[in-house]
Design a protein around this motif. Sequence first.
Motif, short mmCIF file in Angstrom:
data_model
loop_
_atom_site.label_atom_id
_atom_site.label_comp_id
_atom_site.label_asym_id
_atom_site.label_seq_id
_atom_site.Cartn_x
_atom_site.Cartn_y
_atom_site.Cartn_z
N ALA A 1 0.83 -1.21 0.00
CA ALA A 1 0.00 0.00 0.00
C ALA A 1 0.87 1.25 0.00
O ALA A 1 0.59 2.23 -0.72
N ALA A 2 1.94 1.24 0.81
CA ALA A 2 2.83 2.42 0.88
C ALA A 2 3.50 2.66 -0.48
O ALA A 2 3.68 3.81 -0.89
N TYR A 3 3.84 1.59 -1.18
CA TYR A 3 4.48 1.73 -2.50
C TYR A 3 3.53 2.35 -3.52
O TYR A 3 3.96 2.89 -4.53
N TYR A 4 2.23 2.23 -3.27
CA TYR A 4 1.28 2.89 -4.16
C TYR A 4 1.02 4.32 -3.70
O TYR A 4 1.04 5.26 -4.49
N LEU A 5 0.77 4.46 -2.39
CA LEU A 5 0.29 5.74 -1.88
C LEU A 5 1.34 6.85 -1.97
O LEU A 5 1.03 7.97 -2.40
N ILE A 6 2.56 6.57 -1.55
CA ILE A 6 3.55 7.66 -1.48
C ILE A 6 3.81 8.27 -2.86
O ILE A 6 3.66 9.48 -3.04
N PRO A 7 4.16 7.45 -3.87
CA PRO A 7 4.39 8.07 -5.19
C PRO A 7 3.13 8.74 -5.75
O PRO A 7 3.20 9.81 -6.33
N LYS A 8 2.01 8.08 -5.53
CA LYS A 8 0.76 8.58 -6.11
C LYS A 8 0.36 9.93 -5.50
O LYS A 8 -0.05 10.84 -6.20
N ILE A 9 0.51 10.05 -4.19
CA ILE A 9 0.07 11.28 -3.53
C ILE A 9 0.97 12.45 -3.90
O ILE A 9 0.51 13.55 -4.16
N ILE A 10 2.28 12.21 -3.91
CA ILE A 10 3.17 13.34 -4.20
C ILE A 10 3.38 13.53 -5.70
O ILE A 10 3.99 14.52 -6.13
N GLY A 11 2.90 12.59 -6.50
CA GLY A 11 3.01 12.73 -7.96
C GLY A 11 4.42 12.51 -8.48
O GLY A 11 4.85 13.17 -9.43
N ARG A 12 5.12 11.59 -7.86
CA ARG A 12 6.50 11.31 -8.33
C ARG A 12 6.72 9.79 -8.32
O ARG A 12 6.42 9.13 -7.31
N PRO A 13 7.23 9.23 -9.42
CA PRO A 13 7.45 7.77 -9.44
C PRO A 13 8.41 7.36 -8.34
O PRO A 13 9.23 8.15 -7.88
N VAL A 14 8.28 6.10 -7.92
CA VAL A 14 9.13 5.59 -6.86
C VAL A 14 10.61 5.76 -7.26
O VAL A 14 10.97 5.65 -8.44
N HIS A 15 11.46 6.09 -6.29
CA HIS A 15 12.86 6.46 -6.56
C HIS A 15 13.58 5.39 -7.39
O HIS A 15 14.18 5.69 -8.41
N SER A 16 13.52 4.14 -6.95
CA SER A 16 14.18 3.07 -7.70
C SER A 16 13.24 1.87 -7.77
O SER A 16 13.07 1.16 -6.78
N TYR A 17 12.66 1.69 -8.94
CA TYR A 17 11.75 0.56 -9.09
C TYR A 17 12.51 -0.76 -8.99
O TYR A 17 11.99 -1.75 -8.47
#
Lengths: 492, 65
Positions: free
Chosen positions: A232-248
């Motif tokens: 859930a955190a891997y979805y919420l953090i990037p989605k809320i701030i509008g930035r892809p996850v640092h290192s997929y």
Amino acid sequence: MGVTLTPPTPADRAQAARERREIDSSCRGPVLHYAASAVAWLLVGTTLAVVASVKLHSPYFLTGSEYLTFGRVRMAHLQAVGIGWSAMAGMGGACWLMCRLSRATLLYPKLLHVAAGLWNVGMVANVLGILAGHGRSVEWLDSPPYVAPFLVASIGIFSVWTAATFVRRREPHVYVTQWYILAAVFWFPVLYLVTVGMIFWVRSTGVMQMVVNWWFGHNYLGLWLTPMGVGAAYYLIPKIIGRPVHSYYLSIIGFWALALFYSWAGIHHLIGGPIPAWLATASTVGSMMMFIPVIAVAINHHMTMLGSFHVLRYSPALRFTVFGAMTYTAVSFQGSIESLKDFSEVAHFTHYTVAHAHLGAYGFFTMVMFGLFYYMIPRLTGREWFSARLISLHFWCDAVGISIYFVSLTVGGWWQGRMLNDPNVPFGNIVEYVRPYLFTRSVAGCLMGVGHVAFALLLVANLAGWGRKRGIGPAYFVAPAGKPAAGEPAPV
Amino acid sequence: MTPTNLAILATIVGAVVLFGAATVLAMGWAVRAGQFENFDRGARSIFGPDEPVGEPTDAFPRETD
């Protein structure tokens, strides 16, 4: 929703928003069923927690009824929050995340209602059965024998539903959150069936029973709740701030490392117990290897957030989620260190372990689930949250409450362990020594309880339609200066 | 070996085989399906035209309305 490399046209935006809204509305019934049930179990579990906690420092509290003896209340609390709140919150969130990430409308909603209903029936039988004296003295598996069929049937339906949604997906890429959810819905049924089979049907006893018990107890957190929370955190953090996850790349490494190492770690709960030395050592090695996925997740979450911490001021969902994500790193590091035999000599079989367990189950998992609910529910009901003040009250009560809880029991538990190892200290002195720490724990529990009541009020208000109608925009926590709050017209 | 011990051993071996086989199958499928080939695309797959990269979705009211 596909990759966006060029600025989207208004028509593209409208089409994608329609599709997203269609998916969200298809999830409404079953996901809200899970979410509302989860919050109900959270309130039941919190009440039982406070009663059990007070009994530890005031042993004459509620002594007139056999239904409310410490042993029963404590078991009922664990089941209500561990199996009731946590599992139902996780499953509800997983439904919505799977549909969104698969770009698929929710299939077979009635089937999910049946699954949630079965889980609820099982939980009513579970909590009432334990209070009536039918509980069993196997931690995390305290439920009466007639509960397992309900839970097995429910999770069976849920797992098959998840697989069916995945097969019907329209998004070809499998996002890391989906990996976590798919793994969890495969691991947990196997874990539960094998454990129930080995402890209650085959009736393994003695050392074997303890080993199986803690393989389940630890993996319930690590292979069921952790994948749901981290996913859930891997979805919420990037989605809320509008930035892809640092290192997929790191996120994938983290997932597979968890899959490889976590299931080894549970037996470190029995270090110092009468188990084969190699078993404890193998578990310690597995626990230390957990540094790999935890560091991967910690780097990823921190680096994704870097430069966006100011968003915490505006987003309720992000506030809870980031608190949970940071706690995940802390509690996982602590867990690995606790598996070392020298450390266990002091911390083991004390309140220190209780503090650690609550930091994981509450500080990490529950806080991430609150974040997920704050993000998800307005999108399902089409209404904003009723009161930003109540959200703020909820956050601060929970954040301060779990912090006080953790610090008091960690300090008290550590010195409890030191004194238990000293044969010159009478046991009665140790009991007296920990009383203030246990009292502080009760205060912290009450504080968290206030937060839970605030959250329940918010949820009821939202479901009753008391929040403002929302457009397609976000749920607001604090409107930035000069900008309107949710649902209000823009300044002219 | 008693029937109980035999059942326990069978359960443990069965669980190990099930978990191991599932892991190998899942990894094999992921490699064949190209899931590990384009990490940039993977990271961006949660965004879309209505909620693109660069637009927060739980704050900054006017930007997403």
